[in-house]
Design an enzyme around this catalytic site. Structure first.
Site, PDB file in Angstrom:
ATOM      1  N   GLU A  27       0.683  -1.370  -0.353  1.00 41.52           N
ATOM      2  CA  GLU A  27       0.470   0.084  -0.137  1.00 41.52           C
ATOM      3  C   GLU A  27       0.647   1.413  -0.175  1.00 41.52           C
ATOM      4  O   GLU A  27       1.930   1.097   0.688  1.00 41.52           O
ATOM      5  CB  GLU A  27      -0.431   0.032   1.245  1.00 41.52           C
ATOM      6  CG  GLU A  27      -0.077  -0.269   2.447  1.00 41.52           C
ATOM      7  CD  GLU A  27      -1.006   0.201   3.383  1.00 41.52           C
ATOM      8  OE1 GLU A  27      -1.792   1.822   3.357  1.00 41.52           O
ATOM      9  OE2 GLU A  27      -1.266  -0.062   4.524  1.00 41.52           O
ATOM     10  N   LYS A  88      -5.600  10.425   0.683  1.00 41.31           N
ATOM     11  CA  LYS A  88      -5.850   8.862   1.071  1.00 41.31           C
ATOM     12  C   LYS A  88      -7.224   9.010   0.285  1.00 41.31           C
ATOM     13  O   LYS A  88      -8.288   8.655   0.355  1.00 41.31           O
ATOM     14  CB  LYS A  88      -6.338   9.274   2.566  1.00 41.31           C
ATOM     15  CG  LYS A  88      -6.259   7.951   3.395  1.00 41.31           C
ATOM     16  CD  LYS A  88      -6.013   8.356   5.063  1.00 41.31           C
ATOM     17  CE  LYS A  88      -6.959   7.293   5.346  1.00 41.31           C
ATOM     18  NZ  LYS A  88      -7.454   7.167   7.186  1.00 41.31           N
ATOM     19  N   VAL A 108      -5.147   0.402   2.894  1.00 46.71           N
ATOM     20  CA  VAL A 108      -5.596  -1.321   2.735  1.00 46.71           C
ATOM     21  C   VAL A 108      -6.434  -1.619   2.036  1.00 46.71           C
ATOM     22  O   VAL A 108      -6.742  -2.135   0.780  1.00 46.71           O
ATOM     23  CB  VAL A 108      -5.799  -2.001   4.331  1.00 46.71           C
ATOM     24  CG1 VAL A 108      -6.213  -3.421   4.343  1.00 46.71           C
ATOM     25  CG2 VAL A 108      -4.033  -1.983   4.772  1.00 46.71           C
ATOM     26  N   ASP A 138     -17.475   5.177  13.417  1.00 50.61           N
ATOM     27  CA  ASP A 138     -16.608   5.331  12.864  1.00 50.61           C
ATOM     28  C   ASP A 138     -15.690   4.102  12.489  1.00 50.61           C
ATOM     29  O   ASP A 138     -15.420   3.797  13.252  1.00 50.61           O
ATOM     30  CB  ASP A 138     -15.303   6.910  12.884  1.00 50.61           C
ATOM     31  CG  ASP A 138     -14.565   6.083  12.175  1.00 50.61           C
ATOM     32  OD1 ASP A 138     -14.349   5.722  11.201  1.00 50.61           O
ATOM     33  OD2 ASP A 138     -13.606   7.086  11.791  1.00 50.61           O
ATOM     34  N   SER A 140     -13.706   2.124   9.675  1.00 52.58           N
ATOM     35  CA  SER A 140     -12.934   1.454   8.443  1.00 52.58           C
ATOM     36  C   SER A 140     -13.544   0.925   7.126  1.00 52.58           C
ATOM     37  O   SER A 140     -13.642   0.092   7.594  1.00 52.58           O
ATOM     38  CB  SER A 140     -11.358   0.860   8.819  1.00 52.58           C
ATOM     39  OG  SER A 140     -11.106   0.908   7.254  1.00 52.58           O
ATOM     40  N   ASP A 142     -11.270  -0.540   5.358  1.00 53.26           N
ATOM     41  CA  ASP A 142     -10.631  -1.410   5.530  1.00 53.26           C
ATOM     42  C   ASP A 142     -11.755  -2.575   5.867  1.00 53.26           C
ATOM     43  O   ASP A 142     -11.180  -3.909   5.197  1.00 53.26           O
ATOM     44  CB  ASP A 142      -9.752  -1.663   6.239  1.00 53.26           C
ATOM     45  CG  ASP A 142      -8.611  -0.642   5.980  1.00 53.26           C
ATOM     46  OD1 ASP A 142      -8.560   0.464   4.659  1.00 53.26           O
ATOM     47  OD2 ASP A 142      -7.548  -0.316   6.560  1.00 53.26           O
ATOM     48  N   LYS A 159      -3.958  -1.975  15.466  1.00 55.67           N
ATOM     49  CA  LYS A 159      -3.532  -1.447  16.178  1.00 55.67           C
ATOM     50  C   LYS A 159      -4.597  -0.656  17.805  1.00 55.67           C
ATOM     51  O   LYS A 159      -6.125  -0.906  17.027  1.00 55.67           O
ATOM     52  CB  LYS A 159      -3.648   0.671  15.900  1.00 55.67           C
ATOM     53  CG  LYS A 159      -2.024   0.752  15.911  1.00 55.67           C
ATOM     54  CD  LYS A 159      -1.516   1.481  15.525  1.00 55.67           C
ATOM     55  CE  LYS A 159      -0.956   1.774  14.137  1.00 55.67           C
ATOM     56  NZ  LYS A 159      -1.223   1.794  12.752  1.00 55.67           N
TER      57      LYS A 159
END
Ligand code: PSU
Ligand code: MN
Length: 305
Positions: A27, A88, A108, A138, A140, A142, A159
């Protein structure tokens, strides 16, 4: 294989794919928005060198002037690492960037979209996005990308800036097998333990390849997530990591940082709060993941596993 007119699969990657040789997607958001300069460029080129040392072709992915580039050159990587105004790009942003001729770094999710379109099966990253801890809803992009893209994703878990139990549940609901690479716990990126389980412990690249191929043979179209614990030498102490994360998240909340800016903001602040320790951990686990991804890609390209 026919690819859209706006996609450029660069020579070495195109040749490797045509020959059935191993290729690993990388990425570019981690380069443009995830790591400070000049560590970002060094890391990106190092990831490529690690893959190459295994005889695997690296394909760093990004969008330049609206063209989806599969296999960025070092000069292009440097551009994404240094220029301002690099978007992004998650999946929702891709068509906008292409149609409006923008420069963008792929997350990702964005990388999965393009790498799959290009015919790739293995992707290596640091940490996946997930369900955020913030009060505002929220999740992601991904996660849905993992649910819908049949690729192997090598990472160090998610994370601990995220709500890890919620992220883990999300993956389970959406049929993304989580394989612990020599571990029975879902790693928490900076630390090897999260208290959360994996779906299977795997001990070799061949085992990962076998599970992924069987997963797709059953008709599933989701990703297979390979969770590799971060290297012990560079990991953060769990209490120190949690304290730094709480502080960074509180600052984000205070300043009203939301949307796509949240993850880069928190990552930046963590580097400052931990006096560079989170950066060292991040770099070490990315390199470590490249070693694992290279070996898996070789097994996958061998086929018949
Ligand atoms: N985790 C990291 N470093 C990163 C990212 C995640 O350790 O740079 C990036 C990845 O590109 C990931 C993205 O896809 O952040 C997730 O952002 P968001 O939470 O806005 O979906
Ligand atoms: Mn988000």
């Amino acid at each position: 294989m026919s690819v859209p007119a706006w996609m450029e699969i660069r020579g070495p990657v195109r040749e490797a794919l045509a020959a059935g040789s191993p290729v690993v997607a990388l990425e570019s958001t981690v380069i443009a928005h995830g790591l400070p300069h000049p560590y970002n460029i060094e890391l990106a080129l190092d990831m490529e060198r690690i893959l190459t040392s295994y005889g695997v072709t690296p394909a760093t992915i990004g969008v330049l002037g609206g063209r989806a580039c599969i296999g960025l050159t070092p000069a292009e990587i440097e551009h994404l690492a240094t220029a301002s105004g690099i978007r992004k790009l998650s999946r929702r942003d891709m068509a906008i960037a292409i149609a409006q001729g923008l420069d963008g770094a792929t997350t990702v999710a964005g990388t999965l979209l393009l790498a799959h379109l290009a015919g790739m099966r293995v992707f290596c990253t640091g940490g996946i996005g997930g369900v955020h801890r913030s009060r505002a809803f929220d999740v992601s992009g991904d996660l849905p990308a993992l649910a819908e893209t049949p690729m192997i994703v090598v990472c160090a878990g998610a994370k601990a800036i995220l709500d890890l139990p919620a992220t883990r549940e999300w993956l389970e609901t959406h049929a993304v097998p989580v394989l612990g690479y020599n571990t029975d716990e879902f790693p928490a990126f900076f630390t090897p333990r999260s208290g959360l389980t994996v779906d299977a412990v795997v001990r070799s690249p061949a085992e990962v390849a076998r599970i992924a191929l069987r997963h797709w043979e059953t008709g599933m179209r989701s990703a297979v997530l390979v969770a590799v614990p971060p290297p012990a030498e560079e990991m953060l102490a769990p209490e120190a990591a949690e304290a730094a994360i709480s502080q960074a998240l509180a600052e984000a909340e205070e300043r009203g940082v939301r949307g796509w800016e949240l993850t880069p903001f928190v990552l930046d602040r963590l580097v400052e709060i931990t006096a560079g320790a989170s950066l060292r951990a991040n770099l070490a686990l990315l390199r470590n993941n490249a070693h694992v991804a290279a070996q898996i890609a070789k097994q996958i390209s061998r086929g018949g596993i």
